[in-house]
Design a protein around this motif. Sequence first.
Motif, PDB file in Angstrom:
ATOM      1  N   SER A  98      34.172  46.516  38.125  1.00  0.00           N
ATOM      2  CA  SER A  98      35.756  46.399  37.747  1.00  0.00           C
ATOM      3  C   SER A  98      35.917  45.086  37.460  1.00  0.00           C
ATOM      4  CB  SER A  98      36.444  46.613  39.186  1.00  0.00           C
ATOM      5  OG  SER A  98      36.066  45.566  40.163  1.00  0.00           O
TER       6      SER A  98
ATOM      7  N   GLU B  48      39.593  42.153  36.582  1.00  0.00           N
ATOM      8  CA  GLU B  48      41.234  41.842  36.777  1.00  0.00           C
ATOM      9  C   GLU B  48      41.794  42.298  35.286  1.00  0.00           C
ATOM     10  OE1 GLU B  48      42.819  41.096  39.477  1.00  0.00           O
ATOM     11  OE2 GLU B  48      40.909  41.447  40.079  1.00  0.00           O
TER      12      GLU B  48
ATOM     13  N   SER C  85      41.053  46.299  37.858  1.00  0.00           N
ATOM     14  CA  SER C  85      40.251  46.377  39.521  1.00  0.00           C
ATOM     15  C   SER C  85      39.815  47.796  39.588  1.00  0.00           C
ATOM     16  CB  SER C  85      41.232  45.905  40.578  1.00  0.00           C
ATOM     17  OG  SER C  85      41.756  44.583  40.273  1.00  0.00           O
TER      18      SER C  85
END
Length: 267
Positions: free
Chosen positions: A199, A201, A235
């Motif tokens: 993942s 940001e 995320s």
Amino acid sequence: MSNEMSSREIQFRHANSGDLSAIEDLLRNNDLPTEGIKEALAHCLVAETQGQIIGAIALEPKGRNGLMRSLVVAGDHQGHKLGTALSSKIVNAARLLGIERLYLLTTSAEAFFAPTGYRVVEKNRIPEAIRDTEEFEKLCPHNAVCMMRDIRKEPIHATNDLLQMQPTVPGARLWAVSLKHTMLTCFEVEPNSRFETHSHESEQITMVISGVLFFQVGQVIHRVGPGEVMAIPASVQHAVWTESEAARAVDAWSPIMAKYDSGQQQG
Ligand SMILES: CC(C)(COP(=O)(O)OP(=O)(O)OC[C@H]1O[C@@H](n2cnc3c(N)ncnc32)[C@H](O)[C@@H]1OP(=O)(O)O)[C@@H](O)C(=O)NCCC(=O)NCCS
């Protein structure tokens, strides 16, 4: 580029080591120094027609500053806007590298550069990294004028010749163009490649151009074909892979993914 230039079928491309002697000949024929051009070849563009190099320009990146050097057009091709086109391309190449200010030295072409935003600067106001270049220290006569162009707010026109695929990540090649908050990448993913569950940001919106990308989010596998779009919120864990066919896709990222950014643009 003017119609006149395109009708003469001039191609622009990055220089390679096989071009060195032709570039040196061009520079010598126009009384420009050849010292240091070999080292600058990684950021040198050439203009070519019918297999002949008829123009060149080079960039020495020094962090946020860059030295533009060795702009030359073959005598019988001068006066047809080729110098203008090469100058414009090097600005875009510099913007892609995150350069904010371009410097140059000239003894004879101040009036050529002034209309495109270069301003004369005192030599003592030039950043040390630029002053330390071979061109500054040794190559140019003391009567050369130094000019600077602030390119922070200039748009980037990344033509095909400037968008070079890089092997930035295993199993794929990519180019990236970014401003301060937004990035666009283009990935060419090899067959049978896999980006394990991860993942980030940054939000990611991917459009597949050719081939098929498989995205797994949770237990769901999405088969994303040409023209289809997959948008992954920040995320959210996901894995991505190809099967037997290579895939090409463009991705928008916000904020920018620094690891894909060769220049880490700020402007
Ligand atoms: C300088 C050079 C690169 C310009 O290339 P070019 O393709 O002939 O230039 P362009 O056709 O794009 O010229 C654009 C404009 O700049 C002008 N110009 C060209 N060379 C100029 C010079 N040395 N000084 C002032 N103006 C110049 C042109 O007359 C033209 O004006 P216009 O728009 O009013 O018609 C080329 O003449 C050259 O290679 N010269 C020898 C090497 C050199 O001096 N390099 C610069 C090192 S810093």
